[in-house]
Write an enzyme that holds these catalytic residues in place. Structure first.
Site, PDB file in Angstrom:
ATOM      1  N   LYS A  37       3.243  -0.693   2.074  1.00 23.81           N
ATOM      2  CA  LYS A  37       2.870  -1.226   3.357  1.00 23.81           C
ATOM      3  C   LYS A  37       2.640  -1.021   4.925  1.00 23.81           C
ATOM      4  O   LYS A  37       1.819  -0.955   5.588  1.00 23.81           O
ATOM      5  CB  LYS A  37       3.178  -3.228   3.316  1.00 23.81           C
ATOM      6  N   SER A  48       6.214  -8.995   4.052  1.00 25.99           N
ATOM      7  CA  SER A  48       5.939  -8.653   3.113  1.00 25.99           C
ATOM      8  C   SER A  48       4.501  -9.374   1.946  1.00 25.99           C
ATOM      9  O   SER A  48       5.216  -9.450   1.446  1.00 25.99           O
ATOM     10  CB  SER A  48       7.307  -8.001   2.057  1.00 25.99           C
ATOM     11  N   SER A  87       6.828  -2.218  -2.191  1.00 22.19           N
ATOM     12  CA  SER A  87       6.655  -2.865  -0.833  1.00 22.19           C
ATOM     13  C   SER A  87       6.573  -1.343   0.642  1.00 22.19           C
ATOM     14  O   SER A  87       5.943  -2.133   1.252  1.00 22.19           O
ATOM     15  CB  SER A  87       7.559  -3.980  -0.516  1.00 22.19           C
TER      16      SER A  87
END
Length: 329
Positions: free
Chosen positions: A110, A164, A107
């Site tokens: 991102k 997230s 993640s």
């Protein structure tokens, strides 16, 4: 994979230029070096090179690191696969372990998603969540969006970076580019322009794929670019956020989102004299436990610290704490 090999040229030229002109380190042979006087559009960059006298080195305001690890007796090097500590005021690498080795970003992807959204999107525009955007792997982290919710890009960024949300990532991709595939193309284009030539992204959330990868050094390049965006810093430094949106019934609604960063939510103690400004966590089975942080020491010197593929969350924060302590020196 041929297109990825060609991307190595941009940063390679910058690294070689610094080696030759500063005398730091040993010269290395560059395969297929990038020619700054050949049209950069051939490499996907919308840049016009007018004359030699008008050029500056790509790495002028970046930390340029050699290929050998730079370790410290105060940092336990066995706790992760790759890590780096970058002083972004002096542009120096203070700690480096396998910073050019390929890793899965999970993640922390991102960070790039947010950067692309801020650069190419409109924070005031809204999207209505579709069923397809919520089709995610079982166990995926989400921010709780539902089909028919209408929410702005600005709110989506909080859902993306704080809790997230993989659902938020998909909605952002469609809102900005029309599809995940088109958004991924934009991610790769922006990564290349930043010099992140050893990375490749195929989705906006970081769920695992063999073709979705980065390096510690590339993520440093991406993160330091994102930090130039005031809104990005505001989002990642938030401990919590209450998002306002319209649900499928057309009613005003809200959600409370908490930051997954354990330094910001108080679950892990921040070393004395260090202020953690924000960052991004990431975890998958293949990526392990990952963390990218922006912090300042007691002298207000900003640092970027990155840890990739730790075997446990405990080890991740232990090594990151050691890096933060190293940044205090």
């Amino acid at each position: 994979m041929r297109c990825i090999d060609r991307r190595k040229r941009v940063l390679a030229a910058a690294l070689l230029a610094v080696v030759l002109f500063t005398g730091c380190g040993q010269p290395i042979e560059i395969e297929n070096p990038y020619d700054v006087y050949e049209s950069p559009r051939a490499y996907g960059l919308n840049i016009t090179v007018s004359s030699e006298s008008s050029q500056t080195f790509f790495g002028k305001d970046l930390c340029i690191a050699g290929t050998e690890d730079k370790l410290s007796q105060n940092v336990t090097a066995s706790l992760s696969e790759a890590a780096g500590l970058f002083d972004i005021k002096e542009n120096t690498l203070k700690f480096g372990k396998n910073i050019y080795g390929r890793v899965y970003p999970a993640s922390t992807t991102k960070i790039l998603t947010a950067y692309v959204a801020l650069k190419h999107g409109d924070l005031t525009k809204s999207a209505t969540v579709t069923e397809q955007e919520l089709q995610l792997e079982e166990g995926s982290s989400t921010c709780g969006l539902a089909v028919g919710d209408t929410i702005s890009l600005e709110e989506l960024l909080y859902g993306l970076m704080l809790c997230s949300g993989n659902d938020a990532a998909n909605v952002i991709a469609d809102l900005v580019s029309g599809s995940t595939e088109k958004f991924a193309e934009l991610m790769n284009q922006e990564a290349l322009a930043l010099g992140a030539t050893n990375s490749h992204f195929i989705n906006p959330h970081g769920l695992h794929s063999e073709e979705h990868y980065t390096t510690v050094y590339d993520m440093y390049l991406i993160f330091q670019a994102a930090l130039q965006e005031e809104k990005f810093v505001s989002v990642i430094s938030s401990q919590s956020h209450t998002a306002s949106y319209t649900n499928s019934a057309g009613e005003s609604a809200s959600k409370d989102w908490l930051n997954t960063n354990k330094y910001l939510n108080g679950e892990v103690e921040t070393p004395e004299g260090i202020q953690v400004m924000g960052g991004k966590t990431g975890t998958t089975n293949d990526a392990g436990y990952c963390l990218v942080l922006y912090s300042k020491n007691s002298s207000d010197v900003p640092h970027i610290s990155i840890v990739y593929k730790s075997e446990s969350r405990e080890n991740l924060y232990h090594e990151m704490t050691e890096l933060l302590m190293e940044s205090a020196k």
